[in-house]
Design a protein around this motif. Structure first.
Motif, short mmCIF file in Angstrom:
data_model
loop_
_atom_site.label_atom_id
_atom_site.label_comp_id
_atom_site.label_asym_id
_atom_site.label_seq_id
_atom_site.Cartn_x
_atom_site.Cartn_y
_atom_site.Cartn_z
N MET A 1 3.52 5.25 -4.50
CA MET A 1 2.53 4.37 -3.93
C MET A 1 1.52 3.96 -5.01
SD MET A 1 2.56 3.79 -0.62
CE MET A 1 3.16 4.33 0.92
N SER A 2 0.87 2.86 -4.78
CA SER A 2 -0.04 2.31 -5.78
C SER A 2 -1.47 2.81 -5.60
CB SER A 2 -0.04 0.78 -5.67
OG SER A 2 -0.74 0.38 -4.50
N ALA A 6 -3.62 3.71 -2.24
CA ALA A 6 -4.32 4.98 -2.12
C ALA A 6 -5.78 4.77 -1.74
CB ALA A 6 -4.22 5.78 -3.42
N VAL A 7 -6.45 3.83 -2.39
CA VAL A 7 -7.87 3.56 -2.10
C VAL A 7 -8.02 2.99 -0.70
CG1 VAL A 7 -9.87 2.17 -2.77
CG2 VAL A 7 -8.53 3.35 -4.52
N ASP A 8 -7.15 2.08 -0.31
CA ASP A 8 -7.21 1.52 1.05
C ASP A 8 -7.03 2.63 2.09
OD1 ASP A 8 -7.62 -1.04 0.09
OD2 ASP A 8 -5.54 -1.68 0.37
N HIS A 9 -6.08 3.51 1.84
CA HIS A 9 -5.81 4.60 2.76
C HIS A 9 -7.01 5.55 2.82
CE1 HIS A 9 -3.58 8.02 4.51
NE2 HIS A 9 -2.82 7.06 5.02
N LEU A 10 -7.59 5.85 1.67
CA LEU A 10 -8.77 6.72 1.61
C LEU A 10 -9.94 6.11 2.38
CD1 LEU A 10 -10.09 9.30 0.39
CD2 LEU A 10 -10.71 7.89 -1.57
N HIS A 11 -10.17 4.82 2.19
CA HIS A 11 -11.28 4.16 2.89
C HIS A 11 -11.08 4.15 4.40
CE1 HIS A 11 -12.70 2.03 -0.98
NE2 HIS A 11 -13.38 3.13 -0.76
N ALA A 12 -9.85 4.17 4.85
CA ALA A 12 -9.58 4.22 6.29
C ALA A 12 -10.07 5.54 6.89
CB ALA A 12 -8.09 4.04 6.55
N LEU A 13 -10.24 6.56 6.05
CA LEU A 13 -10.73 7.86 6.55
C LEU A 13 -12.21 7.84 6.88
CD1 LEU A 13 -8.88 10.29 4.10
CD2 LEU A 13 -8.21 9.62 6.42
N THR A 14 -12.92 6.80 6.47
CA THR A 14 -14.37 6.75 6.71
C THR A 14 -14.70 6.34 8.13
OG1 THR A 14 -14.55 4.48 5.87
CG2 THR A 14 -14.92 6.28 4.30
N ALA A 37 -2.64 25.13 0.89
CA ALA A 37 -1.37 24.39 0.92
C ALA A 37 -1.10 23.69 -0.41
CB ALA A 37 -1.39 23.36 2.05
N LEU A 38 -2.16 23.37 -1.14
CA LEU A 38 -2.03 22.70 -2.44
C LEU A 38 -1.93 23.70 -3.60
CD1 LEU A 38 -4.70 19.93 -1.81
CD2 LEU A 38 -2.21 19.60 -1.90
N GLY A 39 -1.90 24.99 -3.30
CA GLY A 39 -1.79 26.01 -4.34
C GLY A 39 -3.13 26.54 -4.84
N PHE A 116 -4.66 9.12 -9.90
CA PHE A 116 -5.39 9.10 -8.63
C PHE A 116 -4.41 8.85 -7.47
CE2 PHE A 116 -7.67 7.29 -5.12
CZ PHE A 116 -8.83 8.04 -5.06
N ALA A 117 -3.59 7.82 -7.60
CA ALA A 117 -2.65 7.49 -6.52
C ALA A 117 -1.66 8.63 -6.28
CB ALA A 117 -1.91 6.20 -6.85
N ARG A 118 -1.10 9.16 -7.35
CA ARG A 118 -0.12 10.24 -7.23
C ARG A 118 -0.72 11.45 -6.51
NH1 ARG A 118 0.30 14.51 -10.38
NH2 ARG A 118 -0.97 13.60 -12.03
N LEU A 119 -1.91 11.86 -6.92
CA LEU A 119 -2.54 13.04 -6.33
C LEU A 119 -3.08 12.76 -4.93
CD1 LEU A 119 -4.31 14.49 -9.49
CD2 LEU A 119 -2.24 15.34 -8.36
N TYR A 120 -3.57 11.55 -4.70
CA TYR A 120 -4.05 11.23 -3.36
C TYR A 120 -2.93 11.36 -2.34
CZ TYR A 120 -5.59 9.16 0.86
OH TYR A 120 -5.86 9.00 2.18
N PHE A 121 -1.78 10.79 -2.65
CA PHE A 121 -0.70 10.84 -1.67
C PHE A 121 -0.11 12.25 -1.54
CE2 PHE A 121 -0.89 6.22 -2.19
CZ PHE A 121 -1.11 5.90 -0.86
N ARG A 122 -0.25 13.07 -2.57
CA ARG A 122 0.14 14.48 -2.43
C ARG A 122 -0.79 15.19 -1.44
NH1 ARG A 122 0.07 19.28 -6.96
NH2 ARG A 122 0.45 20.93 -5.46
N VAL A 123 -2.10 14.99 -1.60
CA VAL A 123 -3.08 15.58 -0.68
C VAL A 123 -2.84 15.07 0.74
CG1 VAL A 123 -5.54 15.65 -0.06
CG2 VAL A 123 -4.85 15.98 -2.45
N ASP A 124 -2.66 13.76 0.87
CA ASP A 124 -2.47 13.16 2.19
C ASP A 124 -1.19 13.68 2.86
OD1 ASP A 124 -3.39 11.09 4.16
OD2 ASP A 124 -1.37 10.32 3.73
N ASP A 125 -0.11 13.77 2.12
CA ASP A 125 1.15 14.28 2.68
C ASP A 125 1.00 15.71 3.17
OD1 ASP A 125 2.44 11.87 2.19
OD2 ASP A 125 3.46 12.59 0.39
N ASP A 126 0.38 16.57 2.34
CA ASP A 126 0.18 17.96 2.74
C ASP A 126 -0.75 18.06 3.96
OD1 ASP A 126 1.86 18.71 0.72
OD2 ASP A 126 0.43 19.99 -0.30
N ALA A 127 -1.78 17.21 4.00
CA ALA A 127 -2.71 17.22 5.13
C ALA A 127 -1.99 16.81 6.41
CB ALA A 127 -3.88 16.28 4.86
N ARG A 128 -1.15 15.80 6.33
CA ARG A 128 -0.40 15.36 7.52
C ARG A 128 0.53 16.47 8.04
NH1 ARG A 128 -0.87 10.02 8.61
NH2 ARG A 128 -1.71 8.73 6.94
#
Length: 187
Positions: A1-2, A6-14, A37-39, A116-128
């Motif tokens: 993902m780009s 990642a930023v759009d998805h993060l802003h949706a959390l607000t 979960a992230l180690g 940022f994008a790589r790590l954001y989607f890792r956090v988001d996937d684990d959170a889901r």
């Protein structure tokens, strides 16, 4: 993902800040579950936690500059950002890509958009996954997600020490899952 996704998805959390959003109870145990979960990346570096009403940002920047000048592989996590969310996450570790932004404060570089994008989607996937497994009652907030991302990045970069600015959460702030070697309270 780009990065943009990642930023759009993060802003949706607000949306949690919306007056119509259901009230939410913040709990450090939720952040600890996500970090686990992230180690538990926050255990892989020393940290200084800076809290208080005024002066957190300037205190954190000054301390990070001093630590960097002394030769330590330093990281800083601050808030808010002025123009790009990547401003919040910086290290003195040499950049890994040509796209990584350089900062003016004592050779601290912003996280790259790719990292940022790589790590954001890792956090988001684990959170889901944690929410689906009922290990978390809801998806982590904007700040919780960003804090987890910063911890992952700092651990990946093998920083010696991270200067962490507490957000608005006070004692329930996501940064408070660290075991800091020093805590600073500004006035």
């Amino acid at each position: 993902m780009s990065y943009v996704a990642a930023v759009d998805h993060l802003h949706a959390l607000t949306q949690e800040l919306s007056p119509t959003a259901p009230r939410r109870k913040f709990d450090l145990d939720h952040m600890r579950i996500l970090a686990s979960a992230l180690g538990d990346p926050q255990t892989q570096f020393r940290s200084v936690l800076i809290a208080g009403t005024n002066g957190k940002g300037s205190t954190a920047s000054t301390l990070a500059s001093i630590l960097t000048a002394s030769g330590l592989r330093t990281a800083i996590y601050s808030s808010p950002h002025l123009s790009r969310v990547t401003e919040r996450i910086r290290t003195s570790v040499p950049p890994t890509t040509n796209n990584e932004q350089r900062s003016t404060d004592n050779r601290l570089s912003e996280i790259s958009e790719e990292d940022f994008a790589r790590l954001y989607f890792r956090v988001d996937d684990d959170a889901r996954k944690l929410v689906s497994a009922s290990q978390l009652p809801h998806h982590p907030s904007f700040f919780e997600s960003l804090t987890a991302l910063a911890f992952l990045y700092f651990a990946e970069r093998k920083v010696d020490i991270a200067v962490l600015e507490v957000g608005l959460g006070g004692r329930l702030d996501a940064t408070n899952i660290v075991d800091p070697m020093l805590s600073v309270i500004t006035d």
